[in-house]
Design a protein around this motif. Structure first.
Motif, PDB file in Angstrom:
ATOM      1  N   LEU A 127      26.394  -5.964  14.076  1.00  0.00           N
ATOM      2  CA  LEU A 127      25.052  -5.910  14.653  1.00  0.00           C
ATOM      3  C   LEU A 127      24.000  -6.291  13.620  1.00  0.00           C
ATOM      4  CD1 LEU A 127      23.218  -5.204  17.052  1.00  0.00           C
ATOM      5  CD2 LEU A 127      23.240  -2.820  16.261  1.00  0.00           C
ATOM      6  N   ILE A 128      24.161  -5.786  12.395  1.00  0.00           N
ATOM      7  CA  ILE A 128      23.222  -6.142  11.322  1.00  0.00           C
ATOM      8  C   ILE A 128      23.260  -7.639  11.047  1.00  0.00           C
ATOM      9  CG2 ILE A 128      22.754  -5.877   8.846  1.00  0.00           C
ATOM     10  CD1 ILE A 128      23.736  -2.967   9.131  1.00  0.00           C
ATOM     11  N   LEU A 178      19.930 -12.640  11.247  1.00  0.00           N
ATOM     12  CA  LEU A 178      20.270 -14.064  11.163  1.00  0.00           C
ATOM     13  C   LEU A 178      19.195 -14.878  10.449  1.00  0.00           C
ATOM     14  CD1 LEU A 178      21.845 -16.631  11.892  1.00  0.00           C
ATOM     15  CD2 LEU A 178      20.811 -16.519  14.178  1.00  0.00           C
ATOM     16  N   ASN A 179      17.942 -14.620  10.768  1.00  0.00           N
ATOM     17  CA  ASN A 179      16.848 -15.388  10.158  1.00  0.00           C
ATOM     18  C   ASN A 179      16.693 -15.118   8.666  1.00  0.00           C
ATOM     19  OD1 ASN A 179      16.171 -16.601  12.587  1.00  0.00           O
ATOM     20  ND2 ASN A 179      14.732 -14.978  13.150  1.00  0.00           N
ATOM     21  N   ILE A 180      17.263 -14.001   8.197  1.00  0.00           N
ATOM     22  CA  ILE A 180      17.153 -13.652   6.777  1.00  0.00           C
ATOM     23  C   ILE A 180      18.307 -14.264   5.994  1.00  0.00           C
ATOM     24  CG2 ILE A 180      17.163 -11.747   5.110  1.00  0.00           C
ATOM     25  CD1 ILE A 180      15.864 -10.003   7.279  1.00  0.00           C
ATOM     26  N   TRP A 181      19.557 -13.960   6.414  1.00  0.00           N
ATOM     27  CA  TRP A 181      20.694 -14.454   5.615  1.00  0.00           C
ATOM     28  C   TRP A 181      20.942 -15.949   5.773  1.00  0.00           C
ATOM     29  CZ3 TRP A 181      24.407 -16.620   8.581  1.00  0.00           C
ATOM     30  CH2 TRP A 181      24.701 -16.097   9.845  1.00  0.00           C
ATOM     31  N   ILE A 192      22.841 -12.802   0.547  1.00  0.00           N
ATOM     32  CA  ILE A 192      22.842 -11.699   1.515  1.00  0.00           C
ATOM     33  C   ILE A 192      23.994 -11.877   2.505  1.00  0.00           C
ATOM     34  CG2 ILE A 192      21.520 -10.573   3.360  1.00  0.00           C
ATOM     35  CD1 ILE A 192      18.979 -11.407   1.890  1.00  0.00           C
ATOM     36  N   PHE A 193      24.202 -13.108   2.923  1.00  0.00           N
ATOM     37  CA  PHE A 193      25.281 -13.409   3.860  1.00  0.00           C
ATOM     38  C   PHE A 193      26.637 -13.032   3.275  1.00  0.00           C
ATOM     39  CE2 PHE A 193      28.401 -16.659   5.382  1.00  0.00           C
ATOM     40  CZ  PHE A 193      28.481 -16.225   6.694  1.00  0.00           C
ATOM     41  N   TRP A 194      26.894 -13.402   2.022  1.00  0.00           N
ATOM     42  CA  TRP A 194      28.175 -13.092   1.394  1.00  0.00           C
ATOM     43  C   TRP A 194      28.357 -11.587   1.224  1.00  0.00           C
ATOM     44  CZ3 TRP A 194      30.834 -16.877   2.493  1.00  0.00           C
ATOM     45  CH2 TRP A 194      30.493 -18.193   2.216  1.00  0.00           C
ATOM     46  N   PHE A 195      27.286 -10.899   0.867  1.00  0.00           N
ATOM     47  CA  PHE A 195      27.347  -9.445   0.704  1.00  0.00           C
ATOM     48  C   PHE A 195      27.733  -8.779   2.024  1.00  0.00           C
ATOM     49  CE2 PHE A 195      25.282  -5.284   1.081  1.00  0.00           C
ATOM     50  CZ  PHE A 195      25.857  -4.614   0.015  1.00  0.00           C
ATOM     51  N   LEU A 196      27.060  -9.183   3.101  1.00  0.00           N
ATOM     52  CA  LEU A 196      27.361  -8.617   4.416  1.00  0.00           C
ATOM     53  C   LEU A 196      28.786  -8.950   4.842  1.00  0.00           C
ATOM     54  CD1 LEU A 196      24.030  -9.430   6.324  1.00  0.00           C
ATOM     55  CD2 LEU A 196      24.861  -7.157   5.689  1.00  0.00           C
ATOM     56  N   LEU A 197      29.217 -10.164   4.542  1.00  0.00           N
ATOM     57  CA  LEU A 197      30.542 -10.608   4.959  1.00  0.00           C
ATOM     58  C   LEU A 197      31.646  -9.857   4.219  1.00  0.00           C
ATOM     59  CD1 LEU A 197      31.056 -12.754   7.119  1.00  0.00           C
ATOM     60  CD2 LEU A 197      31.687 -14.338   5.288  1.00  0.00           C
ATOM     61  N   ILE A 198      31.437  -9.611   2.925  1.00  0.00           N
ATOM     62  CA  ILE A 198      32.435  -8.868   2.147  1.00  0.00           C
ATOM     63  C   ILE A 198      32.593  -7.447   2.695  1.00  0.00           C
ATOM     64  CG2 ILE A 198      32.883  -7.819  -0.107  1.00  0.00           C
ATOM     65  CD1 ILE A 198      31.623 -10.358  -1.353  1.00  0.00           C
ATOM     66  N   ALA A 201      29.989 -11.439  19.652  1.00  0.00           N
ATOM     67  CA  ALA A 201      30.844 -10.750  18.679  1.00  0.00           C
ATOM     68  C   ALA A 201      30.476  -9.277  18.555  1.00  0.00           C
ATOM     69  CB  ALA A 201      30.741 -11.441  17.318  1.00  0.00           C
ATOM     70  N   VAL A 202      29.186  -8.971  18.619  1.00  0.00           N
ATOM     71  CA  VAL A 202      28.736  -7.572  18.571  1.00  0.00           C
ATOM     72  C   VAL A 202      29.339  -6.789  19.737  1.00  0.00           C
ATOM     73  CG1 VAL A 202      26.742  -6.046  18.822  1.00  0.00           C
ATOM     74  CG2 VAL A 202      26.589  -8.033  17.326  1.00  0.00           C
ATOM     75  N   ILE A 203      29.299  -7.377  20.924  1.00  0.00           N
ATOM     76  CA  ILE A 203      29.853  -6.710  22.109  1.00  0.00           C
ATOM     77  C   ILE A 203      31.349  -6.473  21.943  1.00  0.00           C
ATOM     78  CG2 ILE A 203      30.327  -6.979  24.579  1.00  0.00           C
ATOM     79  CD1 ILE A 203      27.680  -8.560  24.753  1.00  0.00           C
ATOM     80  N   ILE A 204      32.061  -7.490  21.429  1.00  0.00           N
ATOM     81  CA  ILE A 204      33.512  -7.372  21.240  1.00  0.00           C
ATOM     82  C   ILE A 204      33.850  -6.236  20.275  1.00  0.00           C
ATOM     83  CG2 ILE A 204      35.541  -8.531  20.267  1.00  0.00           C
ATOM     84  CD1 ILE A 204      34.327 -11.159  21.374  1.00  0.00           C
TER      85      ILE A 204
END
Length: 208
Positions: free
Chosen positions: A89-90, A95-98, A104-110, A174-177
């Motif tokens: 969800l985050i 999306l507009n930030i990472w 930030i994207f890599w941090f969230l993904l890890i 993906a959030v719903i799933i």
């Protein structure tokens, strides 16, 4: 010396099958969306790095599985399922930030893939613990077949990558799933049985 066996409440097989299938569905389809669909469609140049991070983060988090028999399986499942859904969800809401800052994207993904691995390990273990011997093979196979097979029709829900809001729509799907898996894990935490903490599989499966 008399041995006392800890009694666990008996649950109907259909309830176990539905919960396990929903959690397995969330893991199989959600992982497929994020690892094998997101990058090729929206970030093709990042595809090998996303797969690498998924593997490395999953490998590192996998060592937590060594404590899986000591602690509560329900706790591991609930925390990991809810954490994955919240991180998804985050990712969708930021999306507009990472998209402008890949760090930030890599941090969230890890963090996301680390919890995904914990969730998968716990779900995969649980999937084989709940059934009496006479049903164990077919009910485990049924949960796996349905959860993986559901990925096929859901492919057609993926928005056209060329449309303006395609990525945000994809992430919300993906959030719903992942949310479905989190809800199922919470229901199991409330109404299900404990199969960790050294509980014998013969007790967890209801054979004793």
């Amino acid at each position: 010396m008399k041995i006392t066996i800890k009694q666990i409440k008996k649950l109907p097989l259909w309830f176990k099958e539905v919960i396990v299938t929903l959690i397995a569905f969330s893991n199989a389809v959600g992982y497929g969306f994020m690892a094998y669909t997101l990058a090729p469609l929206f970030f093709p140049s990042l595809f090998p790095y996303i797969v690498l991070i998924a593997g490395v983060a999953g490998f590192a988090a996998g060592f937590l599985g060594l404590t899986g028999d000591k602690y509560s399986r329900k706790m591991f499942l609930t925390i990991s399922s809810v954490a994955v859904a919240l991180l998804m969800l985050i990712i969708a809401l930021t999306l507009n930030i990472w998209s402008k800052d890949l760090i930030i994207f890599w941090f969230l993904l890890i963090a996301f893939y680390a919890f995904v691995q914990i969730d998968y390990m716990t779900e995969d273990t649980l999937k084989g613990e709940l059934w009496p011997t006479e049903h164990r093979g077919k009910l485990t196979a049924l949960a796996r077949a349905v959860s993986i097979g559901a990925y096929i029709p859901l492919i057609y829900l993926i928005p056209n990558p060329s449309s303006p809001n395609a990525l945000s729509e994809f992430l919300m799907i993906a959030v719903i799933i992942w949310g479905i898996g989190a809800v199922a894990a919470i229901i199991w935490h409330i109404f299900g049985i404990e199969t960790g903490k050294g509980v014998s599989i013969s007790i967890a499966s209801g054979e004793i």
